[in-house]
Motif scaffolding. Sequence first.
Motif, PDB file in Angstrom:
ATOM      1  N   GLY A  75     -15.439   3.616 -12.551  1.00  0.00           N
ATOM      2  CA  GLY A  75     -15.624   5.562 -13.170  1.00  0.00           C
ATOM      3  C   GLY A  75     -16.569   5.628 -13.408  1.00  0.00           C
ATOM      4  N   TYR A  76     -17.734   5.505 -13.569  1.00  0.00           N
ATOM      5  CA  TYR A  76     -19.612   5.619 -14.049  1.00  0.00           C
ATOM      6  C   TYR A  76     -20.039   6.377 -13.468  1.00  0.00           C
ATOM      7  CZ  TYR A  76     -19.396   3.058 -18.458  1.00  0.00           C
ATOM      8  OH  TYR A  76     -19.473   3.113 -19.628  1.00  0.00           O
ATOM      9  N   ARG A  77     -20.940   8.232 -13.339  1.00  0.00           N
ATOM     10  CA  ARG A  77     -21.167   8.873 -11.989  1.00  0.00           C
ATOM     11  C   ARG A  77     -22.913   9.128 -12.334  1.00  0.00           C
ATOM     12  NH1 ARG A  77     -17.868  11.424  -9.389  1.00  0.00           N
ATOM     13  NH2 ARG A  77     -20.159  13.277  -9.076  1.00  0.00           N
ATOM     14  N   ARG A  78     -23.236   8.651 -13.738  1.00  0.00           N
ATOM     15  CA  ARG A  78     -24.557   8.691 -13.847  1.00  0.00           C
ATOM     16  C   ARG A  78     -24.940   7.877 -14.716  1.00  0.00           C
ATOM     17  NH1 ARG A  78     -29.490  11.936 -15.894  1.00  0.00           N
ATOM     18  NH2 ARG A  78     -30.085  11.724 -14.208  1.00  0.00           N
ATOM     19  N   TYR A 107     -22.824   6.103 -28.768  1.00  0.00           N
ATOM     20  CA  TYR A 107     -21.948   6.931 -29.372  1.00  0.00           C
ATOM     21  C   TYR A 107     -22.793   8.780 -27.974  1.00  0.00           C
ATOM     22  CZ  TYR A 107     -18.712  10.770 -30.137  1.00  0.00           C
ATOM     23  OH  TYR A 107     -17.159  11.330 -30.559  1.00  0.00           O
ATOM     24  N   THR A 108     -21.438   8.647 -26.609  1.00  0.00           N
ATOM     25  CA  THR A 108     -21.771   9.865 -26.469  1.00  0.00           C
ATOM     26  C   THR A 108     -20.668  11.112 -26.644  1.00  0.00           C
ATOM     27  OG1 THR A 108     -20.940   9.077 -24.176  1.00  0.00           O
ATOM     28  CG2 THR A 108     -23.302   8.743 -24.833  1.00  0.00           C
ATOM     29  N   ASP A 109     -20.689  12.360 -26.235  1.00  0.00           N
ATOM     30  CA  ASP A 109     -19.371  12.815 -26.275  1.00  0.00           C
ATOM     31  C   ASP A 109     -18.662  13.376 -25.189  1.00  0.00           C
ATOM     32  OD1 ASP A 109     -17.691  14.770 -27.818  1.00  0.00           O
ATOM     33  OD2 ASP A 109     -19.192  16.545 -28.468  1.00  0.00           O
ATOM     34  N   CYS A 209     -21.547  14.163 -20.221  1.00  0.00           N
ATOM     35  CA  CYS A 209     -21.512  13.490 -21.459  1.00  0.00           C
ATOM     36  C   CYS A 209     -22.876  13.496 -22.028  1.00  0.00           C
ATOM     37  CB  CYS A 209     -21.414  12.097 -21.070  1.00  0.00           C
ATOM     38  SG  CYS A 209     -19.806  11.494 -20.499  1.00  0.00           S
ATOM     39  N   LYS A 210     -22.726  14.088 -23.553  1.00  0.00           N
ATOM     40  CA  LYS A 210     -24.453  14.177 -24.673  1.00  0.00           C
ATOM     41  C   LYS A 210     -24.177  13.241 -25.437  1.00  0.00           C
ATOM     42  CE  LYS A 210     -25.932  17.187 -27.642  1.00  0.00           C
ATOM     43  NZ  LYS A 210     -25.754  18.650 -28.527  1.00  0.00           N
TER      44      LYS A 210
END
Length: 229
Positions: A75-78, A107-109, A209-210
């Motif tokens: 499911g990864y898009r980028r 960590y991403t948010d 995601c950030k």
Amino acid sequence: MSSCISLRVFLCILHFIIMHEFVFSTEKAFDEDGNLKQPKELSINKVGHDLHGIDPVFKKFSSSEKVSGLLHSLGYRRPVIIQSMYIFKQPGIGGEVVPHQDNSFLYTDPPTCTGLWLALEDATIVNGCIWAIPGSHKDGLVRRFIRDENGVHFDKPSPTYDPKDFVPIEVKAGSLVVINGDLIHQSFENSSSKSRHAYSLHVVDTDGCKWTEDNWIRRKVDPEPLYMH
């Protein structure tokens, strides 16, 4: 593991040493006076964290269609590779890795980290294979490892885990272990006479995601995505 890969690995290690990058030695490799107890090539714990960025062999594998296809199926898009390591787990001295979650360090948010752990040699209970708590990824992130004005540190104490909850993940050379970022896993010391080489890379998504600013690992340049959807 082929001799070609071995040669490339040690050339890469030499490059890291020259460039003053991160070469980590195994603690038990030294005696009480701080001298190595065995040859240098048998004292290295791991090399990281940008092998995929500086070495063409690791870059070719890390950005291959097989890796991208796997990430797309998850499911990864980028996706971007945020770190990569060659782990030696040296015979007799390969150190313990305490229970942890990869999302704690990368960590991403919201959280999106996935670990890809490629066994370059057979990984067994005796030479320090991965152990994990099945289903622990469903309980969410326990704590984070951050960088702030106080340096790098965990934001919470470590929980206590029941050793009986962990199961070994023994795999043959060439196997790829996919690790959810919230999965609690560890490995013990290598008490055998055989090494347990592995190549590990960690991926996060950058679509919606950030990458949080208090992550311990910092990049001067944003990594290139493997693909975009």
